[in-house]
Design a protein around this motif. Structure first.
Motif, PDB file in Angstrom:
ATOM      1  N   MET A   1     -25.715  -4.333  27.206  1.00  0.00           N
ATOM      2  CA  MET A   1     -25.260  -4.746  25.895  1.00  0.00           C
ATOM      3  C   MET A   1     -23.867  -5.327  26.067  1.00  0.00           C
ATOM      4  O   MET A   1     -23.055  -4.813  26.816  1.00  0.00           O
ATOM      5  N   GLN A  47     -35.510  -4.115  24.675  1.00  0.00           N
ATOM      6  CA  GLN A  47     -35.010  -2.788  25.048  1.00  0.00           C
ATOM      7  C   GLN A  47     -34.532  -2.169  23.734  1.00  0.00           C
ATOM      8  O   GLN A  47     -33.665  -2.736  23.072  1.00  0.00           O
ATOM      9  N   THR A  49     -33.674   1.574  21.499  1.00  0.00           N
ATOM     10  CA  THR A  49     -33.538   3.026  21.448  1.00  0.00           C
ATOM     11  C   THR A  49     -33.060   3.471  20.081  1.00  0.00           C
ATOM     12  O   THR A  49     -32.198   2.840  19.481  1.00  0.00           O
ATOM     13  N   TYR A  50     -33.693   4.535  19.612  1.00  0.00           N
ATOM     14  CA  TYR A  50     -33.270   5.216  18.387  1.00  0.00           C
ATOM     15  C   TYR A  50     -32.641   6.559  18.742  1.00  0.00           C
ATOM     16  O   TYR A  50     -32.422   7.375  17.873  1.00  0.00           O
ATOM     17  N   PRO A  56     -35.460   5.371  25.321  1.00  0.00           N
ATOM     18  CA  PRO A  56     -35.586   3.922  25.123  1.00  0.00           C
ATOM     19  C   PRO A  56     -37.032   3.450  25.266  1.00  0.00           C
ATOM     20  O   PRO A  56     -37.835   4.068  25.946  1.00  0.00           O
ATOM     21  N   TYR A 121     -26.782   0.036  13.716  1.00  0.00           N
ATOM     22  CA  TYR A 121     -27.532  -0.768  14.673  1.00  0.00           C
ATOM     23  C   TYR A 121     -26.546  -1.709  15.356  1.00  0.00           C
ATOM     24  O   TYR A 121     -25.752  -2.368  14.684  1.00  0.00           O
ATOM     25  N   ASP A 123     -27.125  -4.904  17.782  1.00  0.00           N
ATOM     26  CA  ASP A 123     -28.212  -5.754  18.259  1.00  0.00           C
ATOM     27  C   ASP A 123     -27.683  -6.887  19.113  1.00  0.00           C
ATOM     28  O   ASP A 123     -26.725  -7.564  18.743  1.00  0.00           O
ATOM     29  N   ASN A 136     -32.107  -6.482  22.517  1.00  0.00           N
ATOM     30  CA  ASN A 136     -31.671  -5.119  22.791  1.00  0.00           C
ATOM     31  C   ASN A 136     -31.137  -4.538  21.487  1.00  0.00           C
ATOM     32  O   ASN A 136     -30.285  -5.160  20.839  1.00  0.00           O
ATOM     33  N   ARG A 137     -31.656  -3.370  21.118  1.00  0.00           N
ATOM     34  CA  ARG A 137     -31.164  -2.684  19.912  1.00  0.00           C
ATOM     35  C   ARG A 137     -30.815  -1.258  20.288  1.00  0.00           C
ATOM     36  O   ARG A 137     -31.588  -0.558  20.920  1.00  0.00           O
ATOM     37  N   GLU A 138     -29.628  -0.842  19.834  1.00  0.00           N
ATOM     38  CA  GLU A 138     -29.212   0.544  19.980  1.00  0.00           C
ATOM     39  C   GLU A 138     -28.880   1.087  18.596  1.00  0.00           C
ATOM     40  O   GLU A 138     -28.094   0.492  17.858  1.00  0.00           O
ATOM     41  N   THR A 140     -27.320   4.309  16.579  1.00  0.00           N
ATOM     42  CA  THR A 140     -26.496   5.498  16.703  1.00  0.00           C
ATOM     43  C   THR A 140     -26.492   6.216  15.364  1.00  0.00           C
ATOM     44  O   THR A 140     -26.109   5.627  14.346  1.00  0.00           O
TER      45      THR A 140
END
Length: 169
Positions: A1, A47, A49-50, A56, A121, A123, A136-138, A140
């Protein structure tokens, strides 16, 4: 990221609108349980993840194997995204950040009818053939309240690979 520059960046209005539209499309796909629309938000090699134990996920099929059974039993959900900002941009890639307030509802659940989760998020986008998609997403989590069993928290990769048939829960 990519590194996040919280100062923001200059982005052509048409790209800002297109990037924001992808975020809105994601929320709509989840809240309407539309896996076909969900697939249009991400590149095939997403890719995602929550947070543990939900991710992931590697690739769109892996992500759908979670999203579909996790949301299918719900009576409804609302994913409200706010504070959308483009924090990185170079013409064909971008990084965005937004807040999400997700309300998941299962009215007849004996332990309580809702779960509300608030977080962010981040992204990482790529433009391919003129179309922006998330690669790609994360997520938090900042805060949650309610019944964590409203959603299908029994989900595991093994279960999804062996037992889940889309649209059956």
């Amino acid at each position: 990221m990519a590194d996040i520059d919280n100062a923001g960046v200059d982005v052509p209005p048409e790209d800002w609108i297109a990037l924001h539209d992808v975020i809105m499309k994601y929320a709509q796909s989840i809240d309407t349980k539309d896996c076909d629309l969900f697939r249009t938000v991400f590149v095939e090699e997403i890719q995602l993840t929550y947070g543990e134990p939900w991710g992931p996920f590697d690739g769109i099929d892996d992500a759908v194997s979670f999203i579909d059974p996790f949301h299918a039993p719900l009576d409804g959900s609302r994913h409200s995204t706010t504070n959308f900002r483009v924090v990185g941009y170079d013409g064909d890639t971008a990084v965005t950040r937004c807040s999400v307030d997700a309300l998941l509802v299962k009215e007849d659940h004996p332990e309580g009818p809702f779960l509300r989760v608030i977080g962010d998020y981040v992204d990482d986008f790529v433009r391919r053939d003129g179309v922006w998609r998330i690669r790609n997403r994360e997520f938090t989590r900042l805060w949650a309240e309610g019944n964590p069993n409203v959603a299908f928290y029994g989900w595991t990769r093994e279960w999804a690979e062996k037992e889940w048939t889309p649209g059956t829960r």
